[in-house]
Design a protein around this motif. Structure first.
Motif, PDB file in Angstrom:
ATOM      1  N   ILE A 181      65.691  44.261  51.798  1.00 55.95           N
ATOM      2  CA  ILE A 181      67.127  44.398  51.537  1.00 55.95           C
ATOM      3  C   ILE A 181      67.410  45.728  50.835  1.00 55.95           C
ATOM      4  CG2 ILE A 181      69.076  43.381  50.289  1.00 55.95           C
ATOM      5  CD1 ILE A 181      67.830  40.665  50.852  1.00 55.95           C
ATOM      6  N   GLN A 182      66.534  46.075  49.904  1.00 52.53           N
ATOM      7  CA  GLN A 182      66.681  47.339  49.180  1.00 52.53           C
ATOM      8  C   GLN A 182      66.726  48.510  50.168  1.00 52.53           C
ATOM      9  OE1 GLN A 182      66.638  47.656  45.622  1.00 52.53           O
ATOM     10  NE2 GLN A 182      67.265  49.735  46.125  1.00 52.53           N
ATOM     11  N   LYS A 183      65.800  48.472  51.108  1.00 52.32           N
ATOM     12  CA  LYS A 183      65.699  49.545  52.102  1.00 52.32           C
ATOM     13  C   LYS A 183      66.969  49.595  52.964  1.00 52.32           C
ATOM     14  CE  LYS A 183      63.245  52.609  54.377  1.00 52.32           C
ATOM     15  NZ  LYS A 183      63.155  53.892  53.740  1.00 52.32           N
ATOM     16  N   ALA A 184      67.435  48.431  53.353  1.00 58.61           N
ATOM     17  CA  ALA A 184      68.631  48.378  54.200  1.00 58.61           C
ATOM     18  C   ALA A 184      69.825  48.990  53.463  1.00 58.61           C
ATOM     19  CB  ALA A 184      68.923  46.935  54.587  1.00 58.61           C
ATOM     20  N   ILE A 185      69.921  48.739  52.167  1.00 63.58           N
ATOM     21  CA  ILE A 185      71.032  49.294  51.384  1.00 63.58           C
ATOM     22  C   ILE A 185      70.857  50.809  51.248  1.00 63.58           C
ATOM     23  CG2 ILE A 185      72.141  49.312  49.102  1.00 63.58           C
ATOM     24  CD1 ILE A 185      71.371  46.317  48.891  1.00 63.58           C
ATOM     25  N   ASP A 186      69.635  51.233  50.908  1.00 57.09           N
ATOM     26  CA  ASP A 186      69.356  52.674  50.789  1.00 57.09           C
ATOM     27  C   ASP A 186      69.758  53.405  52.056  1.00 57.09           C
ATOM     28  OD1 ASP A 186      68.331  52.366  48.309  1.00 57.09           O
ATOM     29  OD2 ASP A 186      66.220  52.632  48.870  1.00 57.09           O
ATOM     30  N   MET A 187      69.382  52.819  53.195  1.00 57.40           N
ATOM     31  CA  MET A 187      69.655  53.485  54.459  1.00 57.40           C
ATOM     32  C   MET A 187      71.152  53.548  54.750  1.00 57.40           C
ATOM     33  SD  MET A 187      66.889  54.687  55.326  1.00 57.40           S
ATOM     34  CE  MET A 187      67.289  55.423  56.897  1.00 57.40           C
ATOM     35  N   ALA A 188      71.877  52.540  54.330  1.00 57.34           N
ATOM     36  CA  ALA A 188      73.322  52.541  54.571  1.00 57.34           C
ATOM     37  C   ALA A 188      73.999  53.691  53.824  1.00 57.34           C
ATOM     38  CB  ALA A 188      73.917  51.200  54.169  1.00 57.34           C
ATOM     39  N   LEU A 228      65.989  40.930  61.522  1.00 60.03           N
ATOM     40  CA  LEU A 228      67.355  40.425  61.590  1.00 60.03           C
ATOM     41  C   LEU A 228      68.037  40.597  60.229  1.00 60.03           C
ATOM     42  CD1 LEU A 228      69.019  38.954  63.776  1.00 60.03           C
ATOM     43  CD2 LEU A 228      68.503  36.830  62.566  1.00 60.03           C
ATOM     44  N   VAL A 229      67.341  40.261  59.173  1.00 58.65           N
ATOM     45  CA  VAL A 229      67.909  40.378  57.830  1.00 58.65           C
ATOM     46  C   VAL A 229      68.202  41.843  57.527  1.00 58.65           C
ATOM     47  CG1 VAL A 229      67.475  40.044  55.362  1.00 58.65           C
ATOM     48  CG2 VAL A 229      66.761  38.298  57.001  1.00 58.65           C
ATOM     49  N   TYR A 230      67.233  42.711  57.866  1.00 59.41           N
ATOM     50  CA  TYR A 230      67.408  44.136  57.619  1.00 59.41           C
ATOM     51  C   TYR A 230      68.677  44.653  58.289  1.00 59.41           C
ATOM     52  CZ  TYR A 230      66.718  49.161  57.679  1.00 59.41           C
ATOM     53  OH  TYR A 230      66.902  50.498  57.523  1.00 59.41           O
ATOM     54  N   SER A 231      68.799  44.385  59.590  1.00 58.11           N
ATOM     55  CA  SER A 231      69.942  44.985  60.284  1.00 58.11           C
ATOM     56  C   SER A 231      71.256  44.336  59.871  1.00 58.11           C
ATOM     57  CB  SER A 231      69.745  44.988  61.793  1.00 58.11           C
ATOM     58  OG  SER A 231      69.546  43.682  62.224  1.00 58.11           O
ATOM     59  N   PHE A 232      71.202  43.069  59.493  1.00 60.01           N
ATOM     60  CA  PHE A 232      72.439  42.418  59.043  1.00 60.01           C
ATOM     61  C   PHE A 232      72.927  43.021  57.719  1.00 60.01           C
ATOM     62  CE2 PHE A 232      74.648  38.875  56.819  1.00 60.01           C
ATOM     63  CZ  PHE A 232      75.761  38.836  57.643  1.00 60.01           C
ATOM     64  N   VAL A 233      72.001  43.208  56.784  1.00 62.56           N
ATOM     65  CA  VAL A 233      72.379  43.787  55.487  1.00 62.56           C
ATOM     66  C   VAL A 233      72.870  45.222  55.685  1.00 62.56           C
ATOM     67  CG1 VAL A 233      71.509  44.543  53.233  1.00 62.56           C
ATOM     68  CG2 VAL A 233      70.826  42.330  54.150  1.00 62.56           C
ATOM     69  N   HIS A 234      72.125  45.978  56.476  1.00 59.62           N
ATOM     70  CA  HIS A 234      72.483  47.368  56.726  1.00 59.62           C
ATOM     71  C   HIS A 234      73.904  47.457  57.283  1.00 59.62           C
ATOM     72  CE1 HIS A 234      72.483  51.186  59.054  1.00 59.62           C
ATOM     73  NE2 HIS A 234      71.890  51.632  57.955  1.00 59.62           N
TER      74      HIS A 234
END
Ligand code: ADP
Ligand code: MG
Length: 587
Positions: free
Chosen positions: A264-271, A313-319
């Motif tokens: 989740i951290q990574k997905a937020i960072d990338m956003a 799925l979780v990664y792309s949803f959070v992103h």
């Protein structure tokens, strides 16, 4: 090898406690989570005796008389009963070992009453022994911990200063409070209220109760649902103009549980990756609802780690949830705000603001990118060229011959220099000079001259920030800042450095706090940078030739005229050759 012996119960519990109960904050976490699981709408926590006495009171279900001894024994829980339940956990607790661990390392009294019972019960526990008596009490549960780690001297020795341990407690409480806006929490430390929420059920209200009110203006709402996977994301994300220097302000909750998830951290960072400078972090609270059988929370004793059945799925949803919230904020066109401290990039803003006070969607995104640190190539070039230029400015006599052409956009000083057309950023050049002046004072251990303020506005801060300012009072005073503490949430400036007398002191508080939270060795330096940035001539300020000369004289006397304290270049020379080439001339 010695013969094998069955371990005594208290010792078994102490070994288990090693994993679950690391420090006072872990006790608070377990007790408060139990209260939330018990359906409480009011939970109050009191901390005393160097964080070794902890009292948690709730108005939840209470514990049934016959269940009391079980509550304090290992592997006894009301939250799961069969193997299947383990894959369908909706409560915060389920391992049934927190209370057993806690009574093995502290003296515990539990007073509890269920709604069906007319009397309450008091359980006194020491060394894993429980003694139960009748008592009168309100519905709910009060758990009082005394002398945490009294019988585990090694644990006790490893505790940090009470102030630090309390900071951990506050952090845990803030995190539980924002993930449960429906519960009214209070946290008292030595009779002082450090946190208070009203149980409003509303995320914005709870954020303003837990953090400073102003933060709300910097946030955009995350709200997304994926019908296919029935995942939901709800929360807030700061717009790219608001950034912080530490990662701590990213809160992730899954099904109401605080978790640290690298995915989740990574997905937020990338956003945020192309929107904020590296080394800066957003403020994000994201609460995910995922089908319980899609997550495994049973991978760590303190239940902070988590595993997903479908990580991608979780990664792309959070992103996409965070990205969508940010895009929504861009389309709500609003005047550009000042960039955050580290970049003190204010010289760019007034021009943009002057030309158009509203920045269209696309440009605003670009602006954020533009505000990033300059690329290395530009910097290298400038360093070399400015050094050359500076070596020619040795004496005052020569300094007068700056060959100033004029001022461009009331922001840049143009010079007809030996090497070409030199462009100097007036704000950064001045900032560099002031910073070195302040630094020199500090290095000589001299107090930075400061000015008394007779009136100043009350500033509302998070209680943890107030403690931070309190802890650093001496340091701040040496650097010219003095505060008066009005309550656990309010302060006013009493003194500010003379250099910034006449400026609004409230504007520096955010940067001072960022500095105090940053790298310990760099705190003083960051504060000096803040002061000099605030004091320096602004971009967009019209200067007379005389003022420009004075500024250039000051700047050329600095030890490091090439870059500002943040590392950005101060001057850029366009070589004469380049100009000539453009016009087809040879030099
Ligand atoms: P777990 O939370 O994993 O079940 P704990 O050791 O934390 O294990 O608690 C054991 C049991 O004690 C819980 O399952 C619950 O039934 C009961 N309990 C603990 N704290 C409370 C409380 N504040 N109110 C009601 N019941 C409680
Ligand atoms: Mg529990």
């Amino acid at each position: 090898m010695k013969r094998i012996k069955q371990l005594e119960e208290n010792l078994i519990n102490q070994i288990a406690a090693g994993e679950v109960i690391e420090r006072p904050a872990s006790v608070v976490k377990e007790l408060v989570e139990n209260a939330v699981d018990a359906g409480a709408t009011k939970i109050s926590v009191e901390i005393n005796n160097e964080c070794r006495n902890i009292r948690v009171a709730d108005n939840g279900s209470g514990i049934h008389k016959e269940d009391i001894p079980l509550a304090f024994s290992r592997h006894a829980t009301s939250k799961i009963s069969q193997q299947n339940d383990l894959w369908n956990i909706s409560t915060l607790g389920f391992r049934g070992e927190a209370l057993a661990s806690i009574i093995s390392v502290s003296k515990v009294t539990c007073t509890t009453r269920t709604s069906e019972s007319s009397v309450g019960y008091k359980a006194e526990c020491e060394n894993s022994k429980v003694n139960i008596t009748k008592t009168g009490c309100a519905q709910g549960t009060i758990i009082e911990i005394k002398d945490l780690f009294y019988n585990t001297p090694v644990r006790l020795k490893f505790l940090k200063k009470a102030q630090t341990e309390f900071a951990y407690i506050l952090e845990i409480m803030q995190s539980i409070a924002i993930s449960h806006p429906e519960v009214a929490f209070t946290l008292m430390h030595k009779d002082r209220t450090s946190l208070k929420t009203t149980g409003s059920k509303d995320i914005e209200t709870v954020i303003s109760e837990v953090y400073a009110k102003e933060l709300i203006n910097e946030l955009t709402i995350i709200d997304k649902e994926d019908p296919a996977s029935s995942m939901q994301a709800y929360g807030v994300a700061s717009t790219p103009e608001y950034t912080r220097s530490n990662k701590k302000a990213i809160y992730t909750f899954i099904n109401g549980r605080t978790v640290k998830s690298p995915v989740i951290q990574k997905a937020i960072d990338m956003a945020y990756s192309d929107l904020i400078p590296s080394g800066r972090y957003p403020f994000v609270i994201i609460s995910l609802t995922i089908k319980p059988d899609e997550v495994d929370v049973n991978v760590h004793p303190s239940k902070k780690d988590i595993r997903f059945t479908n990580t991608n799925l979780v990664y792309s949803f959070v992103h996409s949830s965070v990205k969508q919230a940010l895009e929504k904020s861009f389309s709500q066109v609003k005047p550009i705000k000042e960039q955050q401290p580290t970049f003190s990039n204010k010289q760019a803003n007034p021009i943009l603001e002057e030309e158009s006070s509203f920045i269209p969607v696309q440009e605003k995104t670009d602006f954020a990118i533009f505000n990033k640190a300059p690329t290395v190539t530009i910097q290298e070039e400038t360093v070399e060229q400015t050094t050359l230029r500076i070596s020619t400015l040795q004496t005052d006599e020569e300094a007068k011959k700056f060959n100033i052409i004029g001022q461009f956009r009331n922001t840049y000083i143009l010079i007809d220099s030996e090497n070409g057309l030199q462009v100097i950023d007036q704000h950064i050049a001045h900032e560099r000079y002031l910073y070195e002046q302040l630094l020199e004072k500090k290095e000589k251990n001299e107090q930075i001259a400061s000015q008394l303020l007779f009136t100043s506005n009350v500033i509302e801060l998070e209680p943890s920030d107030i403690s931070l300012v309190e802890e650093n009072q001496n340091r701040l005073e040496m650097l010219g800042y003095k505060f008066e503490f009005l309550s656990e949430k309010e302060v006013i400036f009493r003194q500010i450095p003379q250099l910034i007398a006449g400026k609004q002191p409230e504007a520096v508080i955010g940067e001072l706090l960022e500095a105090l939270k940053g790298n310990l060795e760099d705190i003083d330096n960051q504060i000096l940078i803040t002061t000099s940035c605030k004091a320096a001539i602004k971009a967009g300020e019209k200067l007379s030739i005389w003022q420009m000369e004075e500024l250039l004289r000051q700047w050329s006397s600095t030890k490091h005229p090439q870059t500002c304290p943040h590392g950005r270049p101060i001057s850029h020379t366009i070589p004469e050759k380049e100009v000539a080439k453009f016009f087809g001339r040879s030099v």
